[in-house]
Scaffold this active site. Structure first.
Site, PDB file in Angstrom:
ATOM      1  N   ASN A  12       0.792  -1.199  -0.107  1.00 45.68           N
ATOM      2  CA  ASN A  12      -0.043  -0.069  -0.142  1.00 45.68           C
ATOM      3  C   ASN A  12       0.868   1.094  -0.051  1.00 45.68           C
ATOM      4  O   ASN A  12       1.426   1.716   1.210  1.00 45.68           O
ATOM      5  CB  ASN A  12      -0.833   0.013   1.300  1.00 45.68           C
ATOM      6  CG  ASN A  12      -1.580   1.162   1.387  1.00 45.68           C
ATOM      7  OD1 ASN A  12      -1.749   2.130   0.667  1.00 45.68           O
ATOM      8  ND2 ASN A  12      -2.226   1.333   2.736  1.00 45.68           N
ATOM      9  N   LYS A  14       0.061   4.268  -0.432  1.00 44.81           N
ATOM     10  CA  LYS A  14      -0.791   5.160   0.200  1.00 44.81           C
ATOM     11  C   LYS A  14      -0.432   6.662  -0.568  1.00 44.81           C
ATOM     12  O   LYS A  14      -0.255   6.661  -1.935  1.00 44.81           O
ATOM     13  CB  LYS A  14       0.050   5.740   1.859  1.00 44.81           C
ATOM     14  CG  LYS A  14      -0.152   4.419   2.400  1.00 44.81           C
ATOM     15  CD  LYS A  14       0.059   4.674   3.925  1.00 44.81           C
ATOM     16  CE  LYS A  14      -0.023   3.344   4.893  1.00 44.81           C
ATOM     17  NZ  LYS A  14      -0.199   3.574   6.251  1.00 44.81           N
ATOM     18  N   HIS A  98      -9.604   0.950   4.960  1.00 45.03           N
ATOM     19  CA  HIS A  98      -8.223   1.257   5.519  1.00 45.03           C
ATOM     20  C   HIS A  98      -8.403   1.980   6.846  1.00 45.03           C
ATOM     21  O   HIS A  98      -9.290   3.180   6.821  1.00 45.03           O
ATOM     22  CB  HIS A  98      -7.405   1.722   4.644  1.00 45.03           C
ATOM     23  CG  HIS A  98      -5.946   1.697   5.327  1.00 45.03           C
ATOM     24  ND1 HIS A  98      -5.397   2.604   6.100  1.00 45.03           N
ATOM     25  CD2 HIS A  98      -4.635   0.953   5.060  1.00 45.03           C
ATOM     26  CE1 HIS A  98      -4.213   2.250   6.499  1.00 45.03           C
ATOM     27  NE2 HIS A  98      -3.614   1.442   6.123  1.00 45.03           N
ATOM     28  N   GLU A 100      -6.930   4.300   7.849  1.00 46.39           N
ATOM     29  CA  GLU A 100      -6.757   5.932   7.836  1.00 46.39           C
ATOM     30  C   GLU A 100      -8.105   6.444   6.998  1.00 46.39           C
ATOM     31  O   GLU A 100      -8.607   7.686   7.606  1.00 46.39           O
ATOM     32  CB  GLU A 100      -5.801   5.936   6.857  1.00 46.39           C
ATOM     33  CG  GLU A 100      -4.365   5.770   7.650  1.00 46.39           C
ATOM     34  CD  GLU A 100      -3.112   5.484   6.673  1.00 46.39           C
ATOM     35  OE1 GLU A 100      -3.303   5.565   5.487  1.00 46.39           O
ATOM     36  OE2 GLU A 100      -2.007   4.912   7.394  1.00 46.39           O
ATOM     37  N   GLU A 170      -5.596  -5.584  10.574  1.00 48.89           N
ATOM     38  CA  GLU A 170      -4.517  -4.213  10.873  1.00 48.89           C
ATOM     39  C   GLU A 170      -4.816  -3.652  11.860  1.00 48.89           C
ATOM     40  O   GLU A 170      -5.725  -2.873  12.127  1.00 48.89           O
ATOM     41  CB  GLU A 170      -4.822  -3.209   9.627  1.00 48.89           C
ATOM     42  CG  GLU A 170      -4.143  -4.173   8.218  1.00 48.89           C
ATOM     43  CD  GLU A 170      -3.752  -2.918   7.293  1.00 48.89           C
ATOM     44  OE1 GLU A 170      -2.631  -3.152   6.696  1.00 48.89           O
ATOM     45  OE2 GLU A 170      -4.281  -1.847   7.232  1.00 48.89           O
ATOM     46  N   GLY A 176       2.105   1.768  11.028  1.00 55.52           N
ATOM     47  CA  GLY A 176       3.182   2.788  10.763  1.00 55.52           C
ATOM     48  C   GLY A 176       3.753   3.277  12.195  1.00 55.52           C
ATOM     49  O   GLY A 176       4.620   4.491  12.216  1.00 55.52           O
ATOM     50  N   SER A 216       3.258  -2.664  10.500  1.00 53.75           N
ATOM     51  CA  SER A 216       4.871  -2.690  10.673  1.00 53.75           C
ATOM     52  C   SER A 216       5.464  -4.012  10.157  1.00 53.75           C
ATOM     53  O   SER A 216       6.556  -4.743  10.669  1.00 53.75           O
ATOM     54  CB  SER A 216       5.102  -2.324  11.930  1.00 53.75           C
ATOM     55  OG  SER A 216       4.707  -0.935  12.334  1.00 53.75           O
TER      56      SER A 216
HETATM   57  C1  PEP Z   1      -0.772  -0.147   6.251  1.00 61.52           C
HETATM   58  O1  PEP Z   1      -1.025   1.217   5.991  1.00 61.52           O
HETATM   59  O2  PEP Z   1      -1.793  -0.635   5.762  1.00 61.52           O
HETATM   60  C2  PEP Z   1       0.391  -0.673   7.031  1.00 61.52           C
HETATM   61  C3  PEP Z   1       0.193  -1.848   7.414  1.00 61.52           C
HETATM   62  O3  PEP Z   1       1.355   0.305   7.266  1.00 61.52           O
HETATM   63  P1  PEP Z   1       2.747  -0.167   7.880  1.00 61.52           P
HETATM   64  O4  PEP Z   1       3.190  -1.423   7.341  1.00 61.52           O
HETATM   65  O5  PEP Z   1       3.662   1.040   7.590  1.00 61.52           O
HETATM   66  O6  PEP Z   1       2.517  -0.341   9.269  1.00 61.52           O
END
Ligand code: PEP
Length: 254
Positions: A12, A14, A98, A100, A170, A176, A216
């Site tokens: 992703n 973003k 997601h 976000e 998630e 992040g 992460s």
């Molecule tokens: C995400 O935004 O879907 C995500 C898992 O980000 P990160 O790997 O940076 O934690």
């Protein structure tokens, strides 16, 4: 690694990467992963790079995903993108709900379910994201939150559509932040999600759905996470922005 379901690892991007930067990235992933057959590899660039990235991955083992789409079809929806428009670029997957977008665009489970239905109508596979916040986990609410999200955002799908849907677990506190769920925490949540799918659909459907972990993920923790029986891939944010780190996650997962 011998898995019951084929792993699917999606990047992703973003709101990152110009067209030129996106091409550099995807060409690097293509080079690094050209021999990978064991994993479905997906990149999800911003809309602005879909066209060029789509051309760059023709005849490769990389598939294209989008990061969002409208629940509506063509028409008077300023600023929105319809599933049919994504199909023009051979988009096969779309990330929906997601955290976000749930947080900043206030997307509800009901809206996500409408988007998932619209994606299926265009034969695009939705990657539906669910996950609890830290406060919810610490308050003992994790299972209730996941249950509400699964019930709401997968409402109305047929078992056949559900099998073609990916669920991404998630935990919001791991996105992040550099804080990864332990492999046991991930496995427990994934097994719980699969039990919810069995109740909402049926055992056979639940057994076939791929559940990705996101939060992460990096090369160093990919093997351990992917070795869990109910973890069927990863949704990767930060570490998908560099070809070697994304490719290393994929290679370490095999
Ligand atoms: C995400 O935004 O879907 C995500 C898992 O980000 P990160 O790997 O940076 O934690």
């Amino acid at each position: 690694m011998d898995k019951e379901r084929k792993l699917v690892i999606a990047g992703n991007w973003k709101m990152n990467k110009t067209v030129a930067e996106g091409l550099d990235l995807v060409n690097g992933i293509k080079r690094e992963c050209k021999d990978v057959k064991e994993v479905d590899i997906v990149v999800c660039p911003p809309y602005t790079a879909l066209s060029e990235v789509s051309k760059a991955i023709i005849n490769s083992n990389i598939r294209l995903g989008a990061q969002n789409m409208s629940e509506n079809n063509y028409g008077a929806h300023t600023g929105e993108i319809a599933a049919g428009m994504l199909k023009e670029f051979l988009v096969r997957y779309v990330i929906l709900g997601h955290s976000e977008r749930r947080q900043f665009q206030k997307e509800s489970d009901e809206l996500i379910a409408k988007k998932a239905a619209a994606a299926h109508a265009a034969t695009i596979k939705p990657i539906v994201c669910v996950g609890e916040t830290l406060a919810e986990r610490e308050g003992g609410q994790m299972e209730k939150v996941l249950q509400t999200q699964v019930r709401g955002s997968l409402a109305g799908l047929t078992p056949e559509q559900m099998v073609e849907t990916i669920v991404a677990y998630e935990p919001v506190w791991a996105i992040g932040t550099g804080k990864t769920a332990t492999s046991q925490q991930a496995q427990d949540a994934h097994a719980f999600l699969r039990s919810l799918l069995a109740k909402q659909f049926d055992d056979n459907t639940a057994r076939r759905v791929r559940i990705q972990y996101g939060g992460s993920v990096k090369a160093a923790n990919a093997r351990e996470l992917m070795s869990q029986p109910d973890v069927d891939g990863a949704l990767v944010g930060g570490a998908s922005l560099e070809d070697r780190s994304f490719a290393d996650i994929i290679k370490n997962s095999i």
